[in-house]
Design an enzyme around this catalytic site. Sequence first.
Site, PDB file in Angstrom:
ATOM      1  N   ASN A 289       0.825  -1.339  -0.042  1.00 38.47           N
ATOM      2  CA  ASN A 289       0.059   0.047  -0.050  1.00 38.47           C
ATOM      3  C   ASN A 289       0.773   1.391   0.006  1.00 38.47           C
ATOM      4  O   ASN A 289       0.558   2.312  -0.503  1.00 38.47           O
ATOM      5  CB  ASN A 289      -1.065  -0.117   1.319  1.00 38.47           C
ATOM      6  CG  ASN A 289      -0.433  -0.103   2.550  1.00 38.47           C
ATOM      7  OD1 ASN A 289       0.875  -0.717   2.544  1.00 38.47           O
ATOM      8  ND2 ASN A 289      -1.035   0.089   3.570  1.00 38.47           N
TER       9      ASN A 289
ATOM     10  N   GLU B  94       4.994  -4.814  11.624  1.00 32.31           N
ATOM     11  CA  GLU B  94       3.973  -3.596  11.497  1.00 32.31           C
ATOM     12  C   GLU B  94       2.682  -4.520  10.946  1.00 32.31           C
ATOM     13  O   GLU B  94       2.704  -4.450   9.538  1.00 32.31           O
ATOM     14  CB  GLU B  94       4.523  -2.415  10.833  1.00 32.31           C
ATOM     15  CG  GLU B  94       5.555  -1.611  11.546  1.00 32.31           C
ATOM     16  CD  GLU B  94       4.948  -0.761  12.540  1.00 32.31           C
ATOM     17  OE1 GLU B  94       3.812  -0.744  12.552  1.00 32.31           O
ATOM     18  OE2 GLU B  94       5.825  -0.156  13.473  1.00 32.31           O
TER      19      GLU B  94
ATOM     20  N   CYS C  63      -3.372   0.256   6.799  1.00 36.86           N
ATOM     21  CA  CYS C  63      -3.544  -0.703   7.969  1.00 36.86           C
ATOM     22  C   CYS C  63      -4.059  -0.060   9.279  1.00 36.86           C
ATOM     23  O   CYS C  63      -4.656  -0.759   9.903  1.00 36.86           O
ATOM     24  CB  CYS C  63      -2.247  -0.987   8.317  1.00 36.86           C
ATOM     25  SG  CYS C  63      -0.750   0.401   8.559  1.00 36.86           S
TER      26      CYS C  63
ATOM     27  N   GLU D  49       7.701   1.808  14.628  1.00 37.97           N
ATOM     28  CA  GLU D  49       8.706   2.559  13.682  1.00 37.97           C
ATOM     29  C   GLU D  49       8.439   3.934  14.020  1.00 37.97           C
ATOM     30  O   GLU D  49       7.782   4.337  14.770  1.00 37.97           O
ATOM     31  CB  GLU D  49       8.034   2.204  12.289  1.00 37.97           C
ATOM     32  CG  GLU D  49       8.103   0.886  11.972  1.00 37.97           C
ATOM     33  CD  GLU D  49       8.146   0.486  10.323  1.00 37.97           C
ATOM     34  OE1 GLU D  49       6.925   0.863   9.994  1.00 37.97           O
ATOM     35  OE2 GLU D  49       9.013   0.139   9.780  1.00 37.97           O
TER      36      GLU D  49
HETATM   37  P1  NDP Z   1       1.202  -9.894   3.150  1.00 38.58           P
HETATM   38  O1  NDP Z   1       1.161 -10.413   4.588  1.00 38.58           O
HETATM   39  O2  NDP Z   1       0.312 -10.721   2.231  1.00 38.58           O
HETATM   40  O3  NDP Z   1       2.675  -9.525   2.602  1.00 38.58           O
HETATM   41  C1  NDP Z   1       3.493  -8.757   3.238  1.00 38.58           C
HETATM   42  C2  NDP Z   1       4.893  -9.139   2.773  1.00 38.58           C
HETATM   43  O4  NDP Z   1       5.436 -10.259   3.218  1.00 38.58           O
HETATM   44  C3  NDP Z   1       4.867  -9.293   1.127  1.00 38.58           C
HETATM   45  O5  NDP Z   1       6.111  -8.718   0.423  1.00 38.58           O
HETATM   46  C4  NDP Z   1       4.912 -10.636   1.110  1.00 38.58           C
HETATM   47  O6  NDP Z   1       5.413 -11.209  -0.285  1.00 38.58           O
HETATM   48  C5  NDP Z   1       5.789 -11.065   2.320  1.00 38.58           C
HETATM   49  N1  NDP Z   1       5.497 -12.639   2.609  1.00 38.58           N
HETATM   50  C6  NDP Z   1       4.451 -13.051   2.622  1.00 38.58           C
HETATM   51  N2  NDP Z   1       4.528 -14.357   2.961  1.00 38.58           N
HETATM   52  C7  NDP Z   1       6.149 -14.415   3.658  1.00 38.58           C
HETATM   53  C8  NDP Z   1       6.687 -15.310   4.357  1.00 38.58           C
HETATM   54  N3  NDP Z   1       6.398 -16.719   4.720  1.00 38.58           N
HETATM   55  N4  NDP Z   1       7.938 -15.195   4.738  1.00 38.58           N
HETATM   56  C9  NDP Z   1       8.535 -13.816   4.278  1.00 38.58           C
HETATM   57  N5  NDP Z   1       7.674 -12.973   3.767  1.00 38.58           N
HETATM   58  C10 NDP Z   1       6.383 -13.100   3.361  1.00 38.58           C
HETATM   59  O7  NDP Z   1       0.316  -8.107   3.179  1.00 38.58           O
HETATM   60  P2  NDP Z   1      -0.075  -7.542   2.102  1.00 38.58           P
HETATM   61  O8  NDP Z   1       0.908  -7.201   1.297  1.00 38.58           O
HETATM   62  O9  NDP Z   1      -1.419  -7.974   1.349  1.00 38.58           O
HETATM   63  O10 NDP Z   1      -0.399  -6.016   2.872  1.00 38.58           O
HETATM   64  C11 NDP Z   1      -1.432  -5.802   3.521  1.00 38.58           C
HETATM   65  C12 NDP Z   1      -1.391  -5.989   4.950  1.00 38.58           C
HETATM   66  O11 NDP Z   1      -0.190  -5.350   5.472  1.00 38.58           O
HETATM   67  C13 NDP Z   1      -2.842  -5.524   5.562  1.00 38.58           C
HETATM   68  O12 NDP Z   1      -3.028  -6.603   6.753  1.00 38.58           O
HETATM   69  C14 NDP Z   1      -2.334  -4.437   6.381  1.00 38.58           C
HETATM   70  O13 NDP Z   1      -2.848  -4.110   7.563  1.00 38.58           O
HETATM   71  C15 NDP Z   1      -0.659  -4.685   6.481  1.00 38.58           C
HETATM   72  N6  NDP Z   1      -0.160  -3.209   6.657  1.00 38.58           N
HETATM   73  C16 NDP Z   1       0.417  -2.822   8.056  1.00 38.58           C
HETATM   74  C17 NDP Z   1       0.926  -1.773   8.029  1.00 38.58           C
HETATM   75  C18 NDP Z   1       1.394  -1.435   9.343  1.00 38.58           C
HETATM   76  O14 NDP Z   1       2.389  -0.450   9.429  1.00 38.58           O
HETATM   77  N7  NDP Z   1       1.122  -1.880  10.599  1.00 38.58           N
HETATM   78  C19 NDP Z   1       1.024  -0.854   7.113  1.00 38.58           C
HETATM   79  C20 NDP Z   1       0.637  -1.204   5.796  1.00 38.58           C
HETATM   80  C21 NDP Z   1       0.037  -2.654   5.652  1.00 38.58           C
HETATM   81  P3  NDP Z   1       4.283 -11.447  -1.341  1.00 38.58           P
HETATM   82  O15 NDP Z   1       3.389 -10.353  -1.625  1.00 38.58           O
HETATM   83  O16 NDP Z   1       5.150 -11.762  -2.583  1.00 38.58           O
HETATM   84  O17 NDP Z   1       3.518 -12.794  -0.757  1.00 38.58           O
END
Ligand code: NDP
Length: 483
Positions: free
Chosen positions: A152, A249, A283, A457
């Site tokens: 995002n 996060e 998020c 953060e």
């Molecule tokens: P995901 O949890 O699907 O993915 C996050 C990242 O982790 C991606 O780069 C993903 O790669 C990677 N990933 C997935 N599985 C693994 C694994 N087993 N080991 C290591 N890396 C892995 O989240 P989204 O990208 O769909 O983002 C949305 C989510 O992020 C929402 O829940 C949102 O709330 C949260 N978020 C939190 C924020 C905060 O600061 N608290 C800010 C922004 C978002 P790939 O995409 O290739 O699977």
Amino acid sequence: MTTQPTASHFIDGQYVEDTAGEVIDVIYPATGKSIATLHAATPAIVEQALASAKRAQKEWASWTATDRGRVLRKAADIMRERNHELSVLETYDTGKPYQETSVADATSGAEALEYFGGLAASITGEHIQLGEDFVYTRREPLGVCVGIGAWNYPTQIACWKAAPALACGNAMVFKPSEMTPLCALKVAEILVEAGAPAGVYNVIQGYGAVGASLISDPRVDKVSLTGSVPTGRKVYAAAAEGMRHVTMELGGKSPLVIFDDADLENAVSGAILGNFYSTGQVCSNGTRVFVQKGIKDAFLKRMTERLAGIKMGDPQDPDVNFGPMVSERQRDIVEGFIAKGNEEGATLVTGGKRVDGEGFYLEATVFADVTDGMTIARDEIFGPVMSVLDFDTEEEVLERANATEFGLAAGVFTADLTRAHRMAAGFEAGTCYINTYNLAPVEAPFGGSKMSGVGRENSKAAIEHYSQIKGVYVAMGEVEAPF
Ligand code: NDP
């Protein structure tokens, strides 16, 4: 399109390609069409990135903190100078409107680089006098940090992790979400242009498996993830295997509580920011909007009127203020939640439908009469769907607001000062707002409690999470031993 990255990865100060890696098709969410083809990191690329970070970290940590800070501040200046082209790229990567990206992405990244650049030289240890003897502490870098980002805020997430990590003397290997792989490459390019030694900040692409292979490498000392709770669980567990430091996060289902003495216009603005900015893909969104019964009708009426101000369309058009969802899949997921809301008896006030034509557009959606047990009140939706829940008393609403496994953010709108602070103290959340919502200045800590995360953060607190203390005991006299 604007100046694009020229290859999939950025390692050891330059763009690197390995076409043997799995194809990553970058889709522009506003058209559904491919705008770039990248490749996921092969094991050889992962190895290059980690070896480069490991080597560069030693040199980087040997610089004075003032010199490191200067590089970060210079990178901030470059980002600001190139705000337009970086914002255009961010819009291609995410589909978020240029109206937003031009003020919230590269600018936020630049602020993080500037803030931690300025802080770098003040990161010091302390002196503890023990009679004649004394202990001094050294605040040392952790080593090689892995950053893993969500889709995002690709520029912001890259910078929020890079800035404190690099200020403390660490090196980083960053893996963006495969859905938004472009922006972090530009951050890497700019850091090198600003004078960061090659290898201090590397970006490699890939799906979850690439992230997983980074985390398990013995050269890695810390993992900082921005992602969902399920991914957080996996990443935290994998990091624990190697006793690595973590920052998590994660997601949320944050409450936004509006008392009937609140300024209505401000409360509606807060709820708009907390539900529809970035098409709801934030998020910390306050997606459970608890509205006290006395103000409910007025709130819903005014919200509906204000939503008429939405201008959907080509997100590169500066007049457009509401973009598509990031992907077809994400729109499908959100539509599934809307269907659940209807099935489970919530009242659809406005929106609820996809927009015909190309791109992943979905209307801003408001449900009223939502109750605590409904799916849309329990699960993180990550799209433009607001759930309005009624309440009567402060005590009741605080209990209901906290009745969730998440604890990322919470907000309250009220004219009663003492009640506002009571609510902020009572919220089980890492980031709280009084009479506003969703601001995230770099000077303030940001992060979640409960299932929403570990660590913080931004702010001085981030330094704690990218450094470690070494205590050095200095004896001034003879050494006494029992025999
Ligand atoms: P995901 O949890 O699907 O993915 C996050 C990242 O982790 C991606 O780069 C993903 O790669 C990677 N990933 C997935 N599985 C693994 C694994 N087993 N080991 C290591 N890396 C892995 O989240 P989204 O990208 O769909 O983002 C949305 C989510 O992020 C929402 O829940 C949102 O709330 C949260 N978020 C939190 C924020 C905060 O600061 N608290 C800010 C922004 C978002 P790939 O995409 O290739 O699977």
